[in-house]
Design an enzyme around this catalytic site. Sequence first.
Site, PDB file in Angstrom:
ATOM      1  CG  HIS A   1      -1.756   1.249   1.295  1.00  0.00           C
ATOM      2  ND1 HIS A   1      -2.510   1.692   0.238  1.00  0.00           N
ATOM      3  CD2 HIS A   1      -1.940   2.158   2.285  1.00  0.00           C
ATOM      4  CE1 HIS A   1      -3.127   2.814   0.574  1.00  0.00           C
ATOM      5  NE2 HIS A   1      -2.792   3.124   1.810  1.00  0.00           N
TER       6      HIS A   1
ATOM      7  CG  ASP B   1      -0.117   5.736   2.526  1.00  0.00           C
ATOM      8  OD1 ASP B   1      -1.291   5.860   2.177  1.00  0.00           O
ATOM      9  OD2 ASP B   1       0.257   4.909   3.385  1.00  0.00           O
TER      10      ASP B   1
ATOM     11  CG  ASP C   1      -5.500   3.228   5.112  1.00  0.00           C
ATOM     12  OD1 ASP C   1      -6.319   2.978   6.022  1.00  0.00           O
ATOM     13  OD2 ASP C   1      -4.446   3.857   5.309  1.00  0.00           O
TER      14      ASP C   1
ATOM     15  CG  HIS D   1      -5.844   7.878   2.536  1.00  0.00           C
ATOM     16  ND1 HIS D   1      -5.877   6.869   1.605  1.00  0.00           N
ATOM     17  CD2 HIS D   1      -4.856   7.549   3.384  1.00  0.00           C
ATOM     18  CE1 HIS D   1      -4.961   5.968   1.892  1.00  0.00           C
ATOM     19  NE2 HIS D   1      -4.314   6.352   2.967  1.00  0.00           N
TER      20      HIS D   1
END
Length: 931
Positions: free
Chosen positions: A35, A37, A147, A372
């Site tokens: 994941h 980010d 997420d 996010h």
Amino acid sequence: MSEHVDEQINNQAIGGEAGEYTDIKTTAHIISHTHWDREWYLPYEKHHMRLISLMDSLLDKLEQDPDYKSFYLDGQTIILDDYLQVRPEHKERLEQQIRNGRIFIGPWYILQDAFLTSGEANVRNMQIGHRDAQRYGDPSKIGYFPDTFGLVGQTPQLMLQSGITNVFFGRGVKPTGFNNTVLDGGYESSFSELLWIGPDGSEVLGILFANWYSNGNEVPADEAGAKAYWERKLDDAQKYASTGELLFMNGCDHQPVQLDLPEAIRTAQKLYPDIEFVHSNFNDYLSSLKQASQRQLSSVKGEFRSQRTDGWGTLVNTASARVYLKQMNQLGQVILEKVAEPLATFAHLLGQAYPHHLFTYAWKTLMQNHPHDSICGCSVDEVHREMVTRFDKSRHVAESIVDESIEVIAQAVDTTGFSRYGEDALPLVIFNTSGWERSGVVSAELEVVRLYFREGYTLEEAAHRVKEVDLSGRVLVDSEGHPVACKVEDLGLQFGYDLPDDRFRQPYMCRRVRLTFEAERVPLLGLKTYAWLRSTVKPEYSSLFRSSRSMENDLLHVEIADNGSFTLTDKRTGRSYKDLGVYENVGDIGNEYMFRQPEGEQALTTEDLIADIRVLEDTPYQASVEMIHHWEIPASADETLEREQRELVYYPYRQAQRSRQTVPLTVRTVLSLSRNSSGVSIETTFNNHAKDHRLRALFPTDLDCAEHRVDSMFEIAIRDNEPAPEWENPSNTQHQQVFVDVRGEQAGLTVANFGLNEYEVLRDGRNTIAVTLLRSVGELGDWGWFPTPEAQCLGEQTARLEIIPHHGDGIQSGAYTAAYQYPIPWIVKQTGVHAGSVAPDYAPLDWKSVELAFSSMKMNELSGDVLLRWYNMSHSVAELTIKPGQQYDFYKSNILEEQGEGIAMDSSDELHQAVKPHEIITLGFKVKPQQ
């Protein structure tokens, strides 16, 4: 509002017949991923450097070990751009692994936040993600939200319109808490598999990462470690799965590739010969799920906002972290989707090339701020500084597109009607890029005279001649010659320059004026032309003030109290709303993710504070009052807070209070009412010197209702005023896009905003709408101690709102239309007196439907067709009527802009289309641009 319906059988989404859960064959599907980010607790480039290392090792592993089957690249194609920016020499290696089905990419460009980005931004995200993925192979048809901080109710419809029948997600329904802490009892879904039904009835298979998207991370390859690992992991997965097809996600945030995973799988297979361990992918997992016998699944309807939790881990207050970012995002989205795209389409209909490449660049730059951890304002300070630059870059591109488009359109407008007033008439074109007819106050700058230096003037000569220009005897008129009341401000001598396509820059001196007036009934997606010229005809003057504290138009009456609050009376219903516009200030000892008011603290308000009040503007088209509050508030939290932050005390358990030291907070409010407005606008400015606090504006409705309505992505969501019984957090703040609405049977109050994404309907007996204007905090939060002093948002701040009363139905009354128009700026272009093919009051098409909200007008890059999108705000079937102005071949499309069935126009050259309740409808038509 999320609704739980038990015992629905998943025959459509998975297939097969319902059966008993016996003699189950167990398969452990291990899916490798990371994941990613792009920016969070480290600045972008530091995460970027780790990404390069990860991708290098992944390509090496795939090429060297055929037993390492595949890798899911987090659902976002921007990872490809980020990697190849540094490693362009590896493009062929990367492309080969994608085409061989070893690396799965897409469907998104980035993994965006769901509640803080617009519907059109999400559509562009899916479009660009698909297009970029198709350069390498097929996009992965996986609705991937690992997420995301909750999901909007229209997600199922958006997925189905993208050819995706599933959603994989980690937050929003029980059993989930902070970082997916599993809770016992009261589940919204009986299993980690569920049916998710959108407001329009769209249904997709939902897969909840019930043990998080790292439940198969770092699998041991040694037998002892593997035995302990799999005993725990298999039990956790079987606890929630409806079949024997168990999903294990081998990765986590910024997780490096597990290079010994093939060995670890072989060890697991040896230890558990009755279970099949597979290095799998999402497609194979879904296929196995379809073939497996199944239990009855739960159906969950509507939004996923963690409503059925204790309320402490929802991450909802990211909606108010670093409000300035939300405001810049709102501006960036509006200028692209509601201004630049429709204007560029309009210009294209007149023969101008549509700049697809520029739009893609602008949208990509903007969307790089939409993950996010970015738009939510929950990263370290360096991340958000870079975001400001991206917002500016995207906006500058959009503004350049707008400038070029309105130049083309204005040149095509026939302004020869103004020639009868003399050679020095100065026409100007007003553009309404909203999807509805519109009236409102406009400010326009005009050049009265321009002298180029190339013409041989010295600076002194040019300045003298420009200053001597006579501005007297001029009035503003519309295209029919009717005088229009306006305020004229002489801006004096100005420097400017042209940048011609065929010559060097051309500097000049000019004399500019600013005209402010009310443009009336400008057609939707169209224009209206005015001119400032010499005339003896004068407009009539009438004031909207009834006294220095009272303003009134045909619809509304406003009465201002000594404390700066006001009473708003809707003259159509006779309903008055009192005590509007009081400000509330409380401490905040939380973090960028979550608000926490100090225990036992009493809120400070301006209710008992006398304001300085004066008339600011008194014109026939607008009345404005300035109110200033001189306030003293605590300077910060006390010293306990930093100690608790360093000790990683979970924010609900903190004991810090506010400091006894105070600092000034001077709040300036400008309250404005225009002649034809259905609402009153508020602009609040203040210089924030305090830390660790929250400032809100309060709007009591005194309406008797148990629920309210709020603008969300392609939906007017209905939410309960009271939280669920499990809710323990004293705060019940929630997300909004453009407005929130509280209504009773015969009256309602809509509060529209510009980039203020957090509100709360207070449980105070008055159903007060509280809108967050500022939240100041000093740490990131989450898993460690990350100070974020810039999240205190010190310095000048501005907030804008509009308060719109109505008769109880926000759709039928037009209140929602007014709210949607509120953030969209007026666009103005000065032009000359010339012939043209476009009438001075004109729109390329007209459409009608009370229930539909207009969303976008743009061009498709591949087909060259015009695409129009609306969505049905109501629970009823609506009829859309379109008058395109000429014969076009219309067809129904989807959010990927794929051509569907044709739609015939009737004998009167109108198109009539039924739109289902809550349907997102996209129509396309082919057009031959004018030569």
